[in-house]
Motif scaffolding. Structure first.
Motif, mmCIF file in Angstrom:
data_model
loop_
_atom_site.group_PDB
_atom_site.id
_atom_site.type_symbol
_atom_site.label_atom_id
_atom_site.label_comp_id
_atom_site.label_asym_id
_atom_site.label_seq_id
_atom_site.Cartn_x
_atom_site.Cartn_y
_atom_site.Cartn_z
ATOM 1 N N SER A 1 0.840 -1.194 0.000
ATOM 2 C CA SER A 1 0.000 0.000 0.000
ATOM 3 C C SER A 1 0.876 1.244 0.000
ATOM 4 O O SER A 1 1.987 1.226 0.532
ATOM 5 N N ILE A 2 0.355 2.289 -0.617
ATOM 6 C CA ILE A 2 1.080 3.565 -0.673
ATOM 7 C C ILE A 2 0.073 4.700 -0.537
ATOM 8 O O ILE A 2 -1.134 4.511 -0.749
ATOM 9 N N TYR A 3 0.572 5.868 -0.174
ATOM 10 C CA TYR A 3 -0.243 7.075 -0.201
ATOM 11 C C TYR A 3 0.539 8.132 -0.963
ATOM 12 O O TYR A 3 1.726 8.306 -0.773
ATOM 13 N N ILE A 4 -0.155 8.812 -1.870
ATOM 14 C CA ILE A 4 0.494 9.782 -2.746
ATOM 15 C C ILE A 4 -0.317 11.085 -2.747
ATOM 16 O O ILE A 4 -1.540 11.059 -2.699
ATOM 17 N N PRO A 5 0.380 12.214 -2.815
ATOM 18 C CA PRO A 5 -0.339 13.502 -2.833
ATOM 19 C C PRO A 5 -0.914 13.810 -4.205
ATOM 20 O O PRO A 5 -0.404 13.356 -5.225
ATOM 21 N N LEU A 6 -1.986 14.578 -4.197
ATOM 22 C CA LEU A 6 -2.556 15.090 -5.434
ATOM 23 C C LEU A 6 -2.231 16.579 -5.528
ATOM 24 O O LEU A 6 -2.108 17.256 -4.507
ATOM 25 N N ASN A 7 -2.094 17.077 -6.729
ATOM 26 C CA ASN A 7 -1.778 18.477 -6.939
ATOM 27 C C ASN A 7 -3.039 19.309 -6.725
ATOM 28 O O ASN A 7 -3.945 19.299 -7.558
ATOM 29 N N SER A 8 -3.089 20.057 -5.623
ATOM 30 C CA SER A 8 -4.284 20.832 -5.295
ATOM 31 C C SER A 8 -4.413 22.099 -6.144
ATOM 32 O O SER A 8 -5.439 22.764 -6.106
ATOM 33 N N LEU A 9 -3.385 22.428 -6.913
ATOM 34 C CA LEU A 9 -3.427 23.615 -7.769
ATOM 35 C C LEU A 9 -3.844 23.294 -9.197
ATOM 36 O O LEU A 9 -3.869 24.168 -10.054
ATOM 37 N N ASP A 10 -4.158 22.026 -9.451
ATOM 38 C CA ASP A 10 -4.531 21.584 -10.791
ATOM 39 C C ASP A 10 -5.760 20.692 -10.664
ATOM 40 O O ASP A 10 -6.224 20.409 -9.559
ATOM 41 N N THR A 11 -6.289 20.235 -11.773
ATOM 42 C CA THR A 11 -7.438 19.326 -11.760
ATOM 43 C C THR A 11 -7.047 17.915 -12.194
ATOM 44 O O THR A 11 -7.912 17.069 -12.395
ATOM 45 N N LYS A 12 -5.734 17.693 -12.332
ATOM 46 C CA LYS A 12 -5.255 16.375 -12.763
ATOM 47 C C LYS A 12 -3.856 16.140 -12.208
ATOM 48 O O LYS A 12 -3.038 17.049 -12.156
ATOM 49 N N THR A 13 -3.618 14.903 -11.782
ATOM 50 C CA THR A 13 -2.281 14.476 -11.387
ATOM 51 C C THR A 13 -2.005 13.166 -12.118
ATOM 52 O O THR A 13 -2.849 12.270 -12.132
ATOM 53 N N VAL A 14 -0.832 13.068 -12.726
ATOM 54 C CA VAL A 14 -0.450 11.855 -13.451
ATOM 55 C C VAL A 14 0.755 11.244 -12.759
ATOM 56 O O VAL A 14 1.772 11.904 -12.552
ATOM 57 N N TYR A 15 0.622 9.968 -12.371
ATOM 58 C CA TYR A 15 1.717 9.233 -11.751
ATOM 59 C C TYR A 15 2.162 8.112 -12.672
ATOM 60 O O TYR A 15 1.366 7.567 -13.447
ATOM 61 N N LYS A 16 3.414 7.763 -12.539
ATOM 62 C CA LYS A 16 3.976 6.591 -13.208
ATOM 63 C C LYS A 16 4.314 5.590 -12.115
ATOM 64 O O LYS A 16 4.974 5.926 -11.131
ATOM 65 N N PHE A 17 3.844 4.365 -12.291
ATOM 66 C CA PHE A 17 4.149 3.268 -11.373
ATOM 67 C C PHE A 17 4.954 2.231 -12.144
ATOM 68 O O PHE A 17 4.535 1.803 -13.214
ATOM 69 N N SER A 18 6.081 1.831 -11.580
ATOM 70 C CA SER A 18 6.889 0.803 -12.214
ATOM 71 C C SER A 18 7.030 -0.370 -11.260
ATOM 72 O O SER A 18 7.231 -0.183 -10.061
ATOM 73 N N ASN A 19 6.931 -1.566 -11.790
ATOM 74 C CA ASN A 19 7.159 -2.773 -10.992
ATOM 75 C C ASN A 19 8.580 -3.298 -11.204
ATOM 76 O O ASN A 19 8.878 -4.449 -10.914
ATOM 77 N N GLY A 20 9.448 -2.459 -11.728
ATOM 78 C CA GLY A 20 10.826 -2.842 -11.968
ATOM 79 C C GLY A 20 11.091 -3.208 -13.409
ATOM 80 O O GLY A 20 12.216 -3.110 -13.886
ATOM 81 N N THR A 21 10.032 -3.609 -14.123
ATOM 82 C CA THR A 21 10.197 -3.958 -15.539
ATOM 83 C C THR A 21 9.278 -3.143 -16.434
ATOM 84 O O THR A 21 9.692 -2.668 -17.483
ATOM 85 N N ASP A 22 8.021 -2.990 -16.044
ATOM 86 C CA ASP A 22 7.043 -2.253 -16.849
ATOM 87 C C ASP A 22 6.624 -0.979 -16.123
ATOM 88 O O ASP A 22 6.640 -0.906 -14.894
ATOM 89 N N VAL A 23 6.204 0.017 -16.895
ATOM 90 C CA VAL A 23 5.728 1.282 -16.343
ATOM 91 C C VAL A 23 4.260 1.460 -16.694
ATOM 92 O O VAL A 23 3.866 1.282 -17.852
#
Length: 157
Positions: free
Chosen positions: A76-98
């Motif tokens: 489990s993880i917790y990540i912040p959202l950009n409160s100054l925008d209407t969209k946040t894009v994250y990249k998650f990698s499992n070590g091989t794929d993104v």
């Protein structure tokens, strides 16, 4: 004697003025923290079982990897959202794929108190993924994200 009494009165008046001009200290006793998005990772074949991502890397689009999620093994993880925008894009990698995980929302500032200030809640939250190594996730929408006491999204991989 009259001079001593005059000094005492002046000191008392001065002390009373100082004491009444002070304001009570304001301490924020509430939890006004702008919530982070909480994600939990589950096994795709056994959807009730938590499954750590063995080599997890997380970064916001155009940013460096978040230090807490730099090659770690977490369920489990917790990540912040950009409160100054209407969209946040994250990249998650499992070590091989993104995988690209996009969150859209409407941020709303909420006044808590003079001592606590403002916090941001996120309304009409929608999640998208390009499903590279993430097989699926649930839910795809939230009405409001206003606390981080529970997992908001379950990710199956």
């Amino acid at each position: 004697m009259k001079n001593s009494l005059h000094k005492i009165i002046v000191i008392l008046v001065f002390g009373l003025l100082i004491n009444t001009s002070c304001t009570k200290d304001d301490f924020c006793l509430q939890n006004p923290v702008t919530p982070k998005l909480v994600l939990r990772f589950y096994d795709d074949t056994n959807k009730e079982t938590l499954k750590s991502v063995s080599t997890l890397y997380v970064w916001a689009e155009g940013k460096d990897t978040i230090a807490n999620f730099n090659g770690t093994s977490l369920d489990s993880i917790y990540i912040p959202l950009n409160s100054l925008d209407t969209k946040t894009v994250y990249k998650f990698s499992n070590g091989t794929d993104v995988d690209t995980f996009t969150i859209t929302y409407t941020p709303k500032e909420k006044y808590v108190s003079r001592s606590c200030g403002y916090k941001v809640t996120f309304n009409d939250v929608t999640f998208y993924s390009d499903n590279t190594w993430i097989k699926e996730f649930t839910p795809s929408t939230l009405t409001t994200l206003d606390s981080q006491n529970i997992a908001h999204v379950q990710i199956f991989h």
